[in-house]
Design a protein around this motif. Structure first.
Motif, PDB file in Angstrom:
ATOM      1  N   GLU A  41       2.585  11.033  -3.667  1.00  0.00           N
ATOM      2  CA  GLU A  41       3.946  11.430  -3.335  1.00  0.00           C
ATOM      3  C   GLU A  41       4.304  10.809  -1.989  1.00  0.00           C
ATOM      4  N   TRP A  42       5.564  10.911  -1.608  1.00  0.00           N
ATOM      5  CA  TRP A  42       6.019  10.222  -0.416  1.00  0.00           C
ATOM      6  C   TRP A  42       5.362  10.742   0.858  1.00  0.00           C
ATOM      7  N   ARG A  43       4.964  12.011   0.898  1.00  0.00           N
ATOM      8  CA  ARG A  43       4.308  12.541   2.103  1.00  0.00           C
ATOM      9  C   ARG A  43       2.945  11.879   2.306  1.00  0.00           C
ATOM     10  N   PHE A  44       2.207  11.688   1.219  1.00  0.00           N
ATOM     11  CA  PHE A  44       0.933  10.974   1.306  1.00  0.00           C
ATOM     12  C   PHE A  44       1.164   9.544   1.789  1.00  0.00           C
ATOM     13  N   ALA A  45       2.218   8.914   1.287  1.00  0.00           N
ATOM     14  CA  ALA A  45       2.499   7.523   1.644  1.00  0.00           C
ATOM     15  C   ALA A  45       2.815   7.391   3.127  1.00  0.00           C
ATOM     16  N   ILE A  58       0.834  -1.200   0.000  1.00  0.00           N
ATOM     17  CA  ILE A  58       0.000   0.000   0.000  1.00  0.00           C
ATOM     18  C   ILE A  58       0.868   1.249   0.000  1.00  0.00           C
ATOM     19  N   CYS A  59       1.931   1.235   0.813  1.00  0.00           N
ATOM     20  CA  CYS A  59       2.848   2.375   0.873  1.00  0.00           C
ATOM     21  C   CYS A  59       3.470   2.641  -0.493  1.00  0.00           C
ATOM     22  N   LEU A  60       3.891   1.581  -1.174  1.00  0.00           N
ATOM     23  CA  LEU A  60       4.489   1.724  -2.498  1.00  0.00           C
ATOM     24  C   LEU A  60       3.474   2.278  -3.496  1.00  0.00           C
ATOM     25  N   TYR A  61       2.255   1.760  -3.444  1.00  0.00           N
ATOM     26  CA  TYR A  61       1.212   2.212  -4.359  1.00  0.00           C
ATOM     27  C   TYR A  61       0.924   3.703  -4.179  1.00  0.00           C
ATOM     28  N   VAL A  62       0.764   4.117  -2.913  1.00  0.00           N
ATOM     29  CA  VAL A  62       0.454   5.529  -2.650  1.00  0.00           C
ATOM     30  C   VAL A  62       1.623   6.421  -3.070  1.00  0.00           C
TER      31      VAL A  62
END
Length: 305
Positions: free
Chosen positions: A154-158, A145-149
């Motif tokens: 962007e990384w802040r959303f993840a 999920i982290c990779l998908y987001v």
């Protein structure tokens, strides 16, 4: 953000209050877990499960007497099926084959030769392997999920998303630890589906944030706070309707379902409620904290220039 939205509620302004609430809940759960651990079902600890069908109604008190005559006691015993003709028992110890045959003979003597018995035994190695695989499944799901987001946004959303969904999963685990509810394979399935529903709610909010960012001119953290509050309120109705729809189904399973599915339904209710809460009060504000730092750094660089 318009004045009406401000009157309703400012999520960014009150974010630290909700951070503290979530942190306290997680601390309580962590303390309980460290002191007493989880109440693992037979799938995750060594033991024997036995299902007996008699073709007629059975009595729980009578079944307990039959087990005592053999010298064993079930940790969990539930009646189900048509007219209570199926008895499910979970033993915390591994029952020898001789004891299993004795139990079957006792039930046959009481309820007739139509009694059938299904036995499953979990050894300590199997229990440990199942437990580890369940934890790996949760970890892999979270990382995916982290990779998908990260790819989609962007990384802040993840980072905000992964912290929030881990918060939701841990809250479900904490509730089961505090009330000593049985943790079994359906519970793990509930945790995984909780992660799925939770990230869905957060994607809806973040997708609206991303759309609003395209047309926004952010000069100060206050501008960013206004944008986030606007985005949350714009998706509020959709998120509430989605969560309520699934909650109604989960509550029906809890009230009307069989004992074997009730704990799954309870875990789903806790997870759905936590997911809706964290999507609004945790994930968005966490993203704001990360994003506002980049705005501040740009202002500092511009001032120095």
């Amino acid at each position: 953000m318009n004045s009406k939205t401000k009157i309703l509620f400012d999520f960014v302004k009150h974010r630290k209050t909700f951070y503290i609430i979530s942190l306290l809940i997680c601390i309580i759960g962590a303390v309980v877990l460290s002191v007493s651990g989880l109440n693992y079902g037979v799938e995750f600890r060594a033991g024997t499960s036995m299902d007996i069908s008699a073709g007629q109604a059975m009595d729980k008190a009578k079944a307990e007497e039959l087990l005592k005559s053999v010298g064993v006691e079930a940790g969990v015993m539930t009646l189900g099926g048509d007219n209570n003709n199926r008895l499910s028992m979970r033993f915390n110890d591994i029952l020898p084959e001789a004891t299993q045959k004795q139990i079957q003979e006792k039930f046959k003597a009481t309820y007739g030769n139509n009694v059938s018995q299904e036995v499953n035994t979990v050894t300590p190695d199997m229990a440990l392997e199942l437990r580890n695989k369940a934890l790996i499944a949760i970890g892999v799901a979270s990382l995916a999920i982290c990779l998908y987001v990260t790819i989609r946004f962007e990384w802040r959303f993840a980072i905000a998303s992964i912290i929030a969904i881990l918060h939701d999963a841990f809250l479900v685990i904490s509730v089961f630890a505090i009330f000593r509810l049985e943790v079994n394979l359906p519970f793990m399935a509930a945790v995984l589906t909780t992660i799925g529903y939770s990230i869905n709610d957060k994607i809806v909010v973040f997708d609206r944030v991303r759309e609003n960012l395209r047309f926004a001119k952010l000069k100060t953290p206050d501008d960013l706070a206004s944008l986030l509050n606007d985005s949350i309120w714009q998706t509020m109705t959709r998120n509430i309707n989605t969560v309520l729809t699934v909650l109604i189904a989960a509550v029906c399973l809890l009230v009307l379902g069989s004992p074997s599915i009730q704990l799954f339904a309870l875990a789903k209710i806790v997870g759905l409620t936590s997911g809706a809460y964290s999507s609004i009060f945790i994930a968005g504000p966490l993203w704001y904290d990360l994003k506002s730092k980049s705005i501040d750094s740009k202002k500092s660089s511009a001032a120095k220039a």
